[in-house]
Design a protein around this motif. Structure first.
Motif, mmCIF file in Angstrom:
data_model
loop_
_atom_site.group_PDB
_atom_site.id
_atom_site.type_symbol
_atom_site.label_atom_id
_atom_site.label_comp_id
_atom_site.label_asym_id
_atom_site.label_seq_id
_atom_site.Cartn_x
_atom_site.Cartn_y
_atom_site.Cartn_z
ATOM 1 N N ILE A 125 0.854 -1.176 0.000
ATOM 2 C CA ILE A 125 0.000 0.000 0.000
ATOM 3 C C ILE A 125 0.891 1.227 0.000
ATOM 4 O O ILE A 125 1.697 1.419 0.909
ATOM 5 C CB ILE A 125 -0.948 0.003 1.218
ATOM 6 N N CYS A 126 0.764 2.023 -1.042
ATOM 7 C CA CYS A 126 1.536 3.263 -1.164
ATOM 8 C C CYS A 126 0.674 4.402 -0.638
ATOM 9 O O CYS A 126 -0.386 4.687 -1.186
ATOM 10 C CB CYS A 126 1.898 3.530 -2.621
ATOM 11 N N LEU A 127 1.125 4.997 0.435
ATOM 12 C CA LEU A 127 0.419 6.141 1.002
ATOM 13 C C LEU A 127 1.023 7.404 0.415
ATOM 14 O O LEU A 127 2.215 7.656 0.571
ATOM 15 C CB LEU A 127 0.554 6.135 2.530
ATOM 16 N N GLN A 149 9.526 12.256 -5.074
ATOM 17 C CA GLN A 149 9.198 10.964 -4.467
ATOM 18 C C GLN A 149 7.752 10.552 -4.728
ATOM 19 O O GLN A 149 7.471 9.372 -4.958
ATOM 20 C CB GLN A 149 9.484 10.997 -2.972
ATOM 21 N N VAL A 150 6.826 11.502 -4.699
ATOM 22 C CA VAL A 150 5.430 11.184 -5.005
ATOM 23 C C VAL A 150 5.328 10.686 -6.444
ATOM 24 O O VAL A 150 4.643 9.702 -6.726
ATOM 25 C CB VAL A 150 4.505 12.402 -4.749
ATOM 26 N N LYS A 154 4.204 6.931 -7.461
ATOM 27 C CA LYS A 154 3.087 6.721 -8.380
ATOM 28 C C LYS A 154 3.501 5.802 -9.533
ATOM 29 O O LYS A 154 2.762 4.883 -9.909
ATOM 30 C CB LYS A 154 2.660 8.080 -8.903
ATOM 31 N N LYS A 155 4.705 6.014 -10.080
ATOM 32 C CA LYS A 155 5.223 5.146 -11.151
ATOM 33 C C LYS A 155 5.381 3.717 -10.639
ATOM 34 O O LYS A 155 5.068 2.756 -11.344
ATOM 35 C CB LYS A 155 6.565 5.663 -11.660
ATOM 36 N N PHE A 156 5.890 3.587 -9.422
ATOM 37 C CA PHE A 156 6.054 2.271 -8.807
ATOM 38 C C PHE A 156 4.702 1.577 -8.714
ATOM 39 O O PHE A 156 4.554 0.409 -9.074
ATOM 40 C CB PHE A 156 6.698 2.424 -7.426
ATOM 41 N N PHE A 164 -1.125 -0.831 -4.391
ATOM 42 C CA PHE A 164 -2.306 0.019 -4.422
ATOM 43 C C PHE A 164 -1.989 1.379 -3.818
ATOM 44 O O PHE A 164 -1.283 1.476 -2.820
ATOM 45 C CB PHE A 164 -3.457 -0.648 -3.660
ATOM 46 N N TRP A 165 -2.545 2.406 -4.415
ATOM 47 C CA TRP A 165 -2.345 3.786 -3.997
ATOM 48 C C TRP A 165 -3.499 4.202 -3.092
ATOM 49 O O TRP A 165 -4.655 3.974 -3.420
ATOM 50 C CB TRP A 165 -2.317 4.690 -5.228
#
Length: 185
Positions: A125-127, A149-150, A154-156, A164-165
Motif C-alpha cells: 500500500i503506497c500512502l 518521491q510522489v 506513483k510510477k512504482f 495500491f495507492w
C-alpha cells in the motif's frame, strides 16, 4: 498503522507483527559500528550523506541479507504456523524510490537486480497524495524532493503487482477505511 492495528489484531487473533523497513533479523549497520539504536521518528531522513560506491554496495547487500534471511527465519515460519499479518513501514522498494534515505548511491539497475531476490509482500500500500499537502504537514524534506518521491511512488504503483495507492490527503478515517478494505481483499 496505529489506527488499523486494533482492527487487524481482532482479525488475526493478535498475530500482528510490525517492523520498520526490514525484518530486523540483523542489527543495523550503525549498531555494528557501535552507535546506539534510536527508536524515534526520523525528522531529517536526508541528514547523512550517502555512502560512496563501496559503502553503498555494502549497505545494499547487508540489508538485502536481512530481507532474505529475515523473511525465511522470522516472517515465513510465523505465517505457516498460524494466520498472522506482517506490516512493514517502508520496505526494500524505498531503496529505489528514495535511495538517499538509505544512504545508498548506486545506479538503479543494481538495486533492481537485487530486488529480484527479495521476498515480495502479498500487498503493498503506497500512502501518498498532493505534494503540497504533504509538505505542509511534514517539512522534513524540500518540496522538490517530496514532489519527486510522489512521482516515483506513483510510477512504482503503476508498474508493480499487488501495489495500491491510497490518497492520504483526505480525512484520516477515510484513509483507514481504504487501507482496511485493501487488506481484507
Amino acid at each position: 498503522i496505529n489506527k488499523i492495528t486494533p482492527l487487524l489484531k481482532q482479525a488475526v487473533h493478535n498475530e500482528n507483527h510490525y517492523e520498520h523497513m526490514r525484518p530486523n533479523l540483523l542489527p543495523s549497520i550503525a549498531t555494528l559500528f557501535g552507535e546506539k539504536e534510536k527508536n524515534e521518528p526520523v525528522s531529517n531522513p536526508h541528514k547523512k550523506e550517502a555512502s560512496g560506491f563501496l559503502g553503498s554496495i555494502f549497505r545494499l547487500f547487508y540489508y538485502s541479507l536481512d530481507y532474505i534471511f529475515g523473511y525465511w527465519i522470522k516472517v515465513y515460519p510465523s505465517l505457516v504456523r498460524k494466520p498472522s499479518l506482517w506490516i512493514f513501514d517502508r520496505y526494500f522498494y524505498d531503496y529505489l524510490i528514495d535511495p538517499k534515505r538509505g544512504r545508498i548511491n548506486l545506479p538503479k539497475w543494481i538495486i533492481q537486480t537485487i530486488k529480484f531476490f527479495i521476498p515480495k509482500p502479498n500487498l503493498i500500500i503506497c500512502l501518498g497524495g498532493d505534494p503540497k499537502v504533504i509538505f505542509e504537514r511534514k517539512k522534513e524534506l524540500p518540496f522538490s524532493e517530496i514532489e519527486k518521491q510522489v512521482t516515483n511512488l506513483k510510477k512504482f504503483e503503476e508498474t508493480e503487482k499487488n501495489v495500491f495507492w491510497v490518497n492520504t490527503t483526505q480525512d484520516i478515517e477515510i484513509t483507514v477505511e481504504e487501507v482496511v478494505e485493501l487488506i481484507k481483499k
